[in-house]
Design a protein around this motif. Sequence first.
Motif, mmCIF file in Angstrom:
data_model
loop_
_atom_site.group_PDB
_atom_site.id
_atom_site.type_symbol
_atom_site.label_atom_id
_atom_site.label_comp_id
_atom_site.label_asym_id
_atom_site.label_seq_id
_atom_site.Cartn_x
_atom_site.Cartn_y
_atom_site.Cartn_z
ATOM 1 N N VAL A 255 0.847 -1.193 0.000
ATOM 2 C CA VAL A 255 0.000 0.000 0.000
ATOM 3 C C VAL A 255 0.877 1.237 0.000
ATOM 4 O O VAL A 255 1.789 1.374 0.818
ATOM 5 C CB VAL A 255 -0.948 -0.012 1.220
ATOM 6 C CG1 VAL A 255 -1.794 1.233 1.245
ATOM 7 C CG2 VAL A 255 -1.825 -1.249 1.172
ATOM 8 N N ARG A 256 0.592 2.124 -0.926
ATOM 9 C CA ARG A 256 1.357 3.358 -1.043
ATOM 10 C C ARG A 256 0.709 4.464 -0.209
ATOM 11 O O ARG A 256 -0.493 4.416 0.031
ATOM 12 C CB ARG A 256 1.421 3.773 -2.505
ATOM 13 C CG ARG A 256 2.367 2.865 -3.289
ATOM 14 C CD ARG A 256 2.283 3.142 -4.752
ATOM 15 N NE ARG A 256 1.381 2.102 -5.263
ATOM 16 C CZ ARG A 256 0.666 2.193 -6.347
ATOM 17 N NH1 ARG A 256 0.720 3.253 -7.088
ATOM 18 N NH2 ARG A 256 -0.113 1.213 -6.725
ATOM 19 N N PRO A 257 1.498 5.457 0.203
ATOM 20 C CA PRO A 257 0.921 6.574 0.953
ATOM 21 C C PRO A 257 -0.237 7.198 0.174
ATOM 22 O O PRO A 257 -0.209 7.286 -1.044
ATOM 23 C CB PRO A 257 2.093 7.559 1.077
ATOM 24 C CG PRO A 257 3.315 6.716 0.919
ATOM 25 C CD PRO A 257 2.929 5.599 -0.013
ATOM 26 N N GLY A 258 -1.255 7.594 0.902
ATOM 27 C CA GLY A 258 -2.419 8.208 0.270
ATOM 28 C C GLY A 258 -3.447 7.198 -0.201
ATOM 29 O O GLY A 258 -4.487 7.578 -0.718
ATOM 30 N N GLU A 259 -3.200 5.919 -0.026
ATOM 31 C CA GLU A 259 -4.141 4.890 -0.461
ATOM 32 C C GLU A 259 -4.923 4.292 0.695
ATOM 33 O O GLU A 259 -5.483 3.220 0.571
ATOM 34 C CB GLU A 259 -3.411 3.773 -1.210
ATOM 35 C CG GLU A 259 -2.890 4.187 -2.546
ATOM 36 C CD GLU A 259 -2.307 3.016 -3.318
ATOM 37 O OE1 GLU A 259 -2.068 1.950 -2.736
ATOM 38 O OE2 GLU A 259 -2.091 3.187 -4.517
ATOM 39 N N ARG A 260 -4.992 4.950 1.800
ATOM 40 C CA ARG A 260 -5.750 4.436 2.941
ATOM 41 C C ARG A 260 -7.247 4.461 2.618
ATOM 42 O O ARG A 260 -7.722 5.328 1.908
ATOM 43 C CB ARG A 260 -5.493 5.272 4.179
ATOM 44 C CG ARG A 260 -4.092 5.122 4.710
ATOM 45 C CD ARG A 260 -4.016 5.739 6.099
ATOM 46 N NE ARG A 260 -2.720 5.574 6.670
ATOM 47 C CZ ARG A 260 -2.313 4.487 7.315
ATOM 48 N NH1 ARG A 260 -3.109 3.475 7.459
ATOM 49 N NH2 ARG A 260 -1.103 4.431 7.824
ATOM 50 N N LEU A 261 -7.952 3.496 3.203
ATOM 51 C CA LEU A 261 -9.397 3.392 3.026
ATOM 52 C C LEU A 261 -10.061 3.438 4.393
ATOM 53 O O LEU A 261 -9.408 3.226 5.417
ATOM 54 C CB LEU A 261 -9.734 2.076 2.317
ATOM 55 C CG LEU A 261 -9.139 1.901 0.917
ATOM 56 C CD1 LEU A 261 -9.388 0.487 0.407
ATOM 57 C CD2 LEU A 261 -9.712 2.922 -0.044
ATOM 58 N N PRO A 262 -11.369 3.690 4.441
ATOM 59 C CA PRO A 262 -12.061 3.665 5.730
ATOM 60 C C PRO A 262 -11.922 2.298 6.399
ATOM 61 O O PRO A 262 -11.691 1.287 5.737
ATOM 62 C CB PRO A 262 -13.518 3.930 5.352
ATOM 63 C CG PRO A 262 -13.479 4.550 4.007
ATOM 64 C CD PRO A 262 -12.257 4.003 3.335
ATOM 65 N N HIS A 263 -12.086 2.288 7.718
ATOM 66 C CA HIS A 263 -12.019 1.040 8.473
ATOM 67 C C HIS A 263 -13.014 1.094 9.634
ATOM 68 O O HIS A 263 -13.551 2.150 9.952
ATOM 69 C CB HIS A 263 -10.594 0.778 8.972
ATOM 70 C CG HIS A 263 -10.110 1.769 9.974
ATOM 71 N ND1 HIS A 263 -9.612 2.999 9.630
ATOM 72 C CD2 HIS A 263 -10.053 1.712 11.321
ATOM 73 C CE1 HIS A 263 -9.262 3.662 10.710
ATOM 74 N NE2 HIS A 263 -9.529 2.903 11.761
ATOM 75 N N VAL A 264 -13.253 -0.057 10.235
ATOM 76 C CA VAL A 264 -14.198 -0.151 11.345
ATOM 77 C C VAL A 264 -13.514 -0.816 12.531
ATOM 78 O O VAL A 264 -12.755 -1.769 12.355
ATOM 79 C CB VAL A 264 -15.478 -0.921 10.936
ATOM 80 C CG1 VAL A 264 -15.165 -2.324 10.478
ATOM 81 C CG2 VAL A 264 -16.507 -0.931 12.055
ATOM 82 N N LEU A 265 -13.776 -0.299 13.712
ATOM 83 C CA LEU A 265 -13.293 -0.960 14.914
ATOM 84 C C LEU A 265 -14.245 -2.097 15.218
ATOM 85 O O LEU A 265 -15.459 -1.927 15.169
ATOM 86 C CB LEU A 265 -13.246 0.006 16.097
ATOM 87 C CG LEU A 265 -12.261 1.165 15.990
ATOM 88 C CD1 LEU A 265 -12.234 1.946 17.301
ATOM 89 C CD2 LEU A 265 -10.869 0.684 15.628
ATOM 90 N N TYR A 266 -13.689 -3.269 15.497
ATOM 91 C CA TYR A 266 -14.553 -4.394 15.832
ATOM 92 C C TYR A 266 -14.587 -4.572 17.339
ATOM 93 O O TYR A 266 -13.767 -4.051 18.072
ATOM 94 C CB TYR A 266 -14.129 -5.670 15.118
ATOM 95 C CG TYR A 266 -12.687 -6.080 15.298
ATOM 96 C CD1 TYR A 266 -12.272 -6.741 16.437
ATOM 97 C CD2 TYR A 266 -11.745 -5.812 14.319
ATOM 98 C CE1 TYR A 266 -10.959 -7.134 16.602
ATOM 99 C CE2 TYR A 266 -10.427 -6.209 14.471
ATOM 100 C CZ TYR A 266 -10.043 -6.865 15.612
ATOM 101 O OH TYR A 266 -8.741 -7.249 15.768
ATOM 102 N N GLY A 267 -15.557 -5.298 17.769
ATOM 103 C CA GLY A 267 -15.784 -5.539 19.184
ATOM 104 C C GLY A 267 -17.277 -5.580 19.393
ATOM 105 O O GLY A 267 -18.045 -5.617 18.429
ATOM 106 N N PRO A 268 -17.711 -5.550 20.612
ATOM 107 C CA PRO A 268 -19.157 -5.532 20.808
ATOM 108 C C PRO A 268 -19.724 -4.214 20.296
ATOM 109 O O PRO A 268 -19.047 -3.187 20.349
ATOM 110 C CB PRO A 268 -19.319 -5.673 22.316
ATOM 111 C CG PRO A 268 -18.010 -5.282 22.907
ATOM 112 C CD PRO A 268 -16.969 -5.526 21.860
ATOM 113 N N PRO A 269 -20.971 -4.240 19.768
ATOM 114 C CA PRO A 269 -21.578 -2.991 19.293
ATOM 115 C C PRO A 269 -21.636 -1.971 20.420
ATOM 116 O O PRO A 269 -21.681 -2.357 21.578
ATOM 117 C CB PRO A 269 -22.970 -3.420 18.863
ATOM 118 C CG PRO A 269 -22.852 -4.893 18.616
ATOM 119 C CD PRO A 269 -21.805 -5.390 19.567
ATOM 120 N N PRO A 270 -21.621 -0.701 20.101
ATOM 121 C CA PRO A 270 -21.681 -0.130 18.762
ATOM 122 C C PRO A 270 -20.332 -0.214 18.052
ATOM 123 O O PRO A 270 -19.288 -0.309 18.675
ATOM 124 C CB PRO A 270 -22.077 1.324 19.009
ATOM 125 C CG PRO A 270 -21.520 1.633 20.365
ATOM 126 C CD PRO A 270 -21.589 0.335 21.138
#
Length: 119
Positions: free
Chosen positions: A64-79
């Motif tokens: 992965v090159r700089p500037g190519e980051r995508l959204p992400h989600v923290l996992y665990g119990p909701p929310p």
Amino acid sequence: MPEAPDAATAWQWLLERRPNTRGYLTDELVEIVHAAHAEPRLRALYPFPSHGGLHFLRGLPGEVRPGERLPHVLYGPPPYTVYSSDFTELGEVATAEEAVALLVAHLPPEPRQPRPRQH
């Protein structure tokens, strides 16, 4: 830990919780992985659990090159908390499906492929 050689294998390993692979011991990851895998745009990306979040890559880890980051989600119990590519909080939602919808809504467009030259 071994990294999967491609996105399809990475998804397979996550879904089957293959021993000795990234995230296999994390029960909290299961629900968000199944919801993300159901979304074609995310399924086309390389899933990469790391530091409490499910991240998505356009290539293999390490490529992965700089500037190519995508959204992400923290996992665990909701929310579930969803973050943008620059780590700005996009929202906190009650279900894995809502988290996936929020992720997809904030994915940047696919990179444009160069057009072949015509002679």
